[in-house]
Design a protein around this motif. Structure first.
Motif, PDB file in Angstrom:
ATOM      1  N   ARG A   1      45.985  34.718  53.970  1.00  0.00           N
ATOM      2  CA  ARG A   1      44.736  34.069  53.541  1.00  0.00           C
ATOM      3  C   ARG A   1      43.639  35.108  53.286  1.00  0.00           C
ATOM      4  O   ARG A   1      42.859  34.985  52.350  1.00  0.00           O
ATOM      5  N   LEU A   2      43.600  36.156  54.117  1.00  0.00           N
ATOM      6  CA  LEU A   2      42.626  37.231  53.869  1.00  0.00           C
ATOM      7  C   LEU A   2      42.860  37.834  52.482  1.00  0.00           C
ATOM      8  O   LEU A   2      41.930  37.992  51.686  1.00  0.00           O
ATOM      9  N   ALA A   3      44.135  38.143  52.194  1.00  0.00           N
ATOM     10  CA  ALA A   3      44.463  38.768  50.907  1.00  0.00           C
ATOM     11  C   ALA A   3      44.158  37.830  49.746  1.00  0.00           C
ATOM     12  O   ALA A   3      43.653  38.257  48.709  1.00  0.00           O
ATOM     13  N   ARG A   4      44.442  36.547  49.965  1.00  0.00           N
ATOM     14  CA  ARG A   4      44.159  35.578  48.902  1.00  0.00           C
ATOM     15  C   ARG A   4      42.658  35.522  48.581  1.00  0.00           C
ATOM     16  O   ARG A   4      42.265  35.490  47.422  1.00  0.00           O
ATOM     17  N   TRP A   5      41.839  35.551  49.626  1.00  0.00           N
ATOM     18  CA  TRP A   5      40.402  35.455  49.373  1.00  0.00           C
ATOM     19  C   TRP A   5      39.853  36.744  48.778  1.00  0.00           C
ATOM     20  O   TRP A   5      38.995  36.718  47.899  1.00  0.00           O
ATOM     21  N   LEU A   6      40.361  37.879  49.238  1.00  0.00           N
ATOM     22  CA  LEU A   6      39.823  39.146  48.722  1.00  0.00           C
ATOM     23  C   LEU A   6      40.271  39.409  47.291  1.00  0.00           C
ATOM     24  O   LEU A   6      39.504  39.919  46.480  1.00  0.00           O
ATOM     25  N   THR A   7      41.515  39.067  46.950  1.00  0.00           N
ATOM     26  CA  THR A   7      41.987  39.362  45.598  1.00  0.00           C
ATOM     27  C   THR A   7      41.755  38.193  44.648  1.00  0.00           C
ATOM     28  O   THR A   7      41.745  38.378  43.440  1.00  0.00           O
ATOM     29  N   GLY A   8      41.620  36.990  45.191  1.00  0.00           N
ATOM     30  CA  GLY A   8      41.458  35.819  44.333  1.00  0.00           C
ATOM     31  C   GLY A   8      42.746  35.410  43.656  1.00  0.00           C
ATOM     32  O   GLY A   8      42.745  34.601  42.742  1.00  0.00           O
TER      33      GLY A   8
ATOM     34  N   LYS B   1      40.836  46.562  27.881  1.00  0.00           N
ATOM     35  CA  LYS B   1      39.621  45.875  27.434  1.00  0.00           C
ATOM     36  C   LYS B   1      39.693  44.365  27.648  1.00  0.00           C
ATOM     37  O   LYS B   1      39.318  43.567  26.792  1.00  0.00           O
ATOM     38  N   GLU B   2      40.259  44.022  28.772  1.00  0.00           N
ATOM     39  CA  GLU B   2      40.300  42.602  29.149  1.00  0.00           C
ATOM     40  C   GLU B   2      38.888  42.197  29.564  1.00  0.00           C
ATOM     41  O   GLU B   2      38.298  42.809  30.435  1.00  0.00           O
ATOM     42  N   ASP B   3      38.339  41.228  28.900  1.00  0.00           N
ATOM     43  CA  ASP B   3      36.957  40.916  29.223  1.00  0.00           C
ATOM     44  C   ASP B   3      36.796  39.654  30.070  1.00  0.00           C
ATOM     45  O   ASP B   3      35.710  39.172  30.295  1.00  0.00           O
ATOM     46  N   LYS B   4      37.929  39.102  30.499  1.00  0.00           N
ATOM     47  CA  LYS B   4      37.849  37.906  31.323  1.00  0.00           C
ATOM     48  C   LYS B   4      37.387  38.274  32.730  1.00  0.00           C
ATOM     49  O   LYS B   4      37.885  39.212  33.338  1.00  0.00           O
ATOM     50  N   ASP B   5      36.439  37.560  33.218  1.00  0.00           N
ATOM     51  CA  ASP B   5      35.948  37.792  34.569  1.00  0.00           C
ATOM     52  C   ASP B   5      36.957  37.224  35.578  1.00  0.00           C
ATOM     53  O   ASP B   5      37.490  36.145  35.358  1.00  0.00           O
ATOM     54  N   PRO B   6      37.230  37.983  36.657  1.00  0.00           N
ATOM     55  CA  PRO B   6      38.205  37.473  37.630  1.00  0.00           C
ATOM     56  C   PRO B   6      37.808  36.116  38.206  1.00  0.00           C
ATOM     57  O   PRO B   6      38.647  35.284  38.504  1.00  0.00           O
ATOM     58  N   ALA B   7      36.497  35.915  38.322  1.00  0.00           N
ATOM     59  CA  ALA B   7      36.031  34.618  38.850  1.00  0.00           C
ATOM     60  C   ALA B   7      36.398  33.496  37.883  1.00  0.00           C
ATOM     61  O   ALA B   7      36.836  32.426  38.290  1.00  0.00           O
ATOM     62  N   ASP B   8      36.273  33.783  36.577  1.00  0.00           N
ATOM     63  CA  ASP B   8      36.632  32.780  35.585  1.00  0.00           C
ATOM     64  C   ASP B   8      38.119  32.495  35.616  1.00  0.00           C
ATOM     65  O   ASP B   8      38.557  31.357  35.524  1.00  0.00           O
ATOM     66  N   GLU B   9      38.895  33.595  35.761  1.00  0.00           N
ATOM     67  CA  GLU B   9      40.340  33.412  35.816  1.00  0.00           C
ATOM     68  C   GLU B   9      40.709  32.513  36.979  1.00  0.00           C
ATOM     69  O   GLU B   9      41.583  31.656  36.878  1.00  0.00           O
ATOM     70  N   GLN B  10      40.006  32.749  38.093  1.00  0.00           N
ATOM     71  CA  GLN B  10      40.283  31.963  39.278  1.00  0.00           C
ATOM     72  C   GLN B  10      39.979  30.489  39.034  1.00  0.00           C
ATOM     73  O   GLN B  10      40.739  29.617  39.418  1.00  0.00           O
TER      74      GLN B  10
ATOM     75  N   LEU C   1      33.170  24.797  46.873  1.00  0.00           N
ATOM     76  CA  LEU C   1      32.983  25.876  47.832  1.00  0.00           C
ATOM     77  C   LEU C   1      33.923  27.043  47.504  1.00  0.00           C
ATOM     78  O   LEU C   1      33.526  28.202  47.541  1.00  0.00           O
ATOM     79  N   THR C   2      35.169  26.715  47.147  1.00  0.00           N
ATOM     80  CA  THR C   2      36.135  27.748  46.773  1.00  0.00           C
ATOM     81  C   THR C   2      35.600  28.574  45.604  1.00  0.00           C
ATOM     82  O   THR C   2      35.678  29.796  45.609  1.00  0.00           O
ATOM     83  N   ARG C   3      35.028  27.887  44.619  1.00  0.00           N
ATOM     84  CA  ARG C   3      34.508  28.604  43.448  1.00  0.00           C
ATOM     85  C   ARG C   3      33.364  29.543  43.826  1.00  0.00           C
ATOM     86  O   ARG C   3      33.325  30.676  43.370  1.00  0.00           O
ATOM     87  N   VAL C   4      32.469  29.068  44.665  1.00  0.00           N
ATOM     88  CA  VAL C   4      31.329  29.942  44.983  1.00  0.00           C
ATOM     89  C   VAL C   4      31.760  31.097  45.893  1.00  0.00           C
ATOM     90  O   VAL C   4      31.230  32.193  45.788  1.00  0.00           O
ATOM     91  N   ILE C   5      32.749  30.866  46.765  1.00  0.00           N
ATOM     92  CA  ILE C   5      33.248  31.975  47.595  1.00  0.00           C
ATOM     93  C   ILE C   5      33.892  33.026  46.689  1.00  0.00           C
ATOM     94  O   ILE C   5      33.647  34.219  46.820  1.00  0.00           O
ATOM     95  N   ASP C   6      34.715  32.545  45.757  1.00  0.00           N
ATOM     96  CA  ASP C   6      35.386  33.472  44.844  1.00  0.00           C
ATOM     97  C   ASP C   6      34.394  34.267  44.006  1.00  0.00           C
ATOM     98  O   ASP C   6      34.688  35.374  43.569  1.00  0.00           O
ATOM     99  N   ALA C   7      33.233  33.701  43.771  1.00  0.00           N
ATOM    100  CA  ALA C   7      32.236  34.384  42.934  1.00  0.00           C
ATOM    101  C   ALA C   7      31.454  35.446  43.703  1.00  0.00           C
ATOM    102  O   ALA C   7      30.699  36.215  43.108  1.00  0.00           O
TER     103      ALA C   7
END
Lengths: 179, 258
Positions: free
Chosen positions: A22-29, A84-93, A121-127
């Motif tokens: 779970r730690l790894a999931r939250w840190l890497t998204g 040159k991947e411009d997708k934000d990891p938060a968006d991908e998530q 809540l998941t979205r804002v944590i990931d951001a």
């Protein structure tokens, strides 16, 4: 590998796989990368079992996971720049986890709201930036003491305090904004 | 709010302040409704965060894959995982693992795990009762910070009449009491608060087959000790060091009773 190392691994590392994951999931998204990271961390922990000085095995194992997540994030960043991947990891998530929980008629209203709350809540944590997120997860999920969090993250106690306060402020702000 | 105060308030909610700092903060909170509201926001955020963060399902094959990669095997198959109740499930298995240590036999390339007596179901009962209490609208059957209200409430309901210890001066105010059924018997449970967290203290007969000591699983810490013909089991998601402190204060205060 000796029976001694195997016994230690079963006793010190195996019971902590879920929280490590779970730690790894939250840190890497990323669920898939979290799995790889926990596998790699387990391998490293296993190799170290012969010589590990038994003290705080939980913090020790979580530190390995945390450091691997950081290496992974750096590698990812370099790759993204290269292609040159411009997708934000938060968006991908959001694309991976959000939007798939469509309304089903037999879901009671209250459950649906609870589910939407969790997703929001998941979205804002990931951001959150990873340095804040790390402290937040170690405190709110792992319920570790400040000094253990400081040891795992390699920052002074005062930094743990200020990052935690900032992370919570930021979350409250994001939650208000997303209303 | 100025940032130093904010740091202190966060640390207060996390139970990380020294007794003197805690007292100073409580005095401030008593006269500042705005600060109290802020503390409540932090605690309520913590509660939602904990459930959201712990809600991430762990992939079914993760453990098996790791054991396979390392050339290890286990003879006890893990219970069939379900993604939703993962907290309970992983605790059940983790606690089984812990209690198995006594019976662990090592052999050429294989780690054999065998069940040790019947202590595990009791530990699981206690954990489940605490987890259920956290999910219920109220974690106690009687809400009171007054020990003289809680103690008589147990009379006639359970066979054990526990001393209801007041630890509010030590930072662990009494929240109330409830009755859990552990190992088929109704037993008293004292509920304390610490920061935004709850501590359940289950009081069991001396002869209950549970070893003394501590365990940590999934962010929950459990401490067990025997004192004055009773077995006490404290469980909470506060930091292990804080639960240790709680157990020490509780034991010391219990020693003073009668």
């Amino acid at each position: 590998m000796s029976a001694f190392a195997k016994e230690r691994f079963s006793r010190l590392v195996l019971p902590r796989l879920d929280e490590a994951y779970r730690l790894a999931r939250w840190l890497t998204g990323s669920a898939a990368d979290a799995e790889d990271i926990v596998q790699e961390a387990s391998l490293r922990a296993y190799r170290a079992m012969e010589t590990f000085v038994e003290e705080n095995a939980r913090a020790w194992f979580l530190t390995i996971v945390r450091n691997l997540c950081y290496s992974w994030l750096q590698k990812r960043k370099a790759e993204r720049l290269a292609i040159k991947e411009d997708k934000d990891p938060a968006d991908e998530q959001v694309m991976e986890t959000g939007g798939v929980h469509t309304h089903t008629p037999d879901t009671p209203e209250s459950l649906l709201i609870a589910k939407q709350e969790t997703m929001r809540l998941t979205r804002v944590i990931d951001a959150l930036p990873v340095d804040l997120k790390e402290i937040l997860v170690l405190r709110e999920y792992h319920a570790l003491a400040y000094r253990d969090i400081a040891a795992i993250s390699g920052v002074p106690l005062g930094t743990v305090m200020s990052r935690l306060a900032r992370a919570r402020q930021r979350l409250m702000q994001l939650l208000e904004d997303s209303h | 709010m100025d940032s130093d105060l904010d740091l202190l308030l966060n640390a207060y909610c996390d139970g990380e302040l020294s007794p003197a700092e805690t007292l100073a903060m409580e005095l401030r909170l008593a006269e500042d409704p705005g600060l109290r509201a802020e503390a409540e926001r932090i605690r309520s955020l913590s509660r939602s965060l904990h459930s959201t963060l712990a809600d991430v399902p762990v992939p079914d094959g993760l453990r098996a894959d790791i054991l396979h990669d390392l050339g290890l095997q286990e003879t006890t198959a893990p219970p069939t995982p379900t993604p939703r109740r993962s907290l309970l499930r992983s605790f059940a298995f983790g606690s089984a693992l812990m209690s198995l240590l006594g019976g662990m036999v090592l052999g050429g390339g294989t780690v054999y795990l065998t069940m040790r007596e019947s202590s595990e179901p009791i530990a699981m009962d206690i954990y489940s009762a605490h987890a259920r209490a956290l999910l219920a609208p109220q974690p106690f059957d009687i809400a009171s910070s007054e020990r003289h209200t809680v103690k008589p409430w147990f009379n006639g309901k359970v066979m054990i009449a526990p001393d209801v210890i007041d630890l509010s001066a030590q930072g662990f105010p009494l929240a109330g009491g409830r009755i859990d059924v552990i190992d088929g018997k109704a037993v008293p449970v004292l509920v304390y608060r610490h920061g935004g967290h709850l501590i359940s203290v289950t009081v069991l007969p001396m002869e209950t087959r549970l070893k003394e000591g501590s365990e940590t699983h999934e962010g929950f810490t459990i401490k067990r000790w025997r004192q004055k013909d009773l077995l006490y089991v404290a469980i909470s998601d506060i930091a292990a060091a804080d639960l240790q402190k709680f157990a020490e204060k509780f034991r010391a205060a219990e020693q003073q009773e009668r």
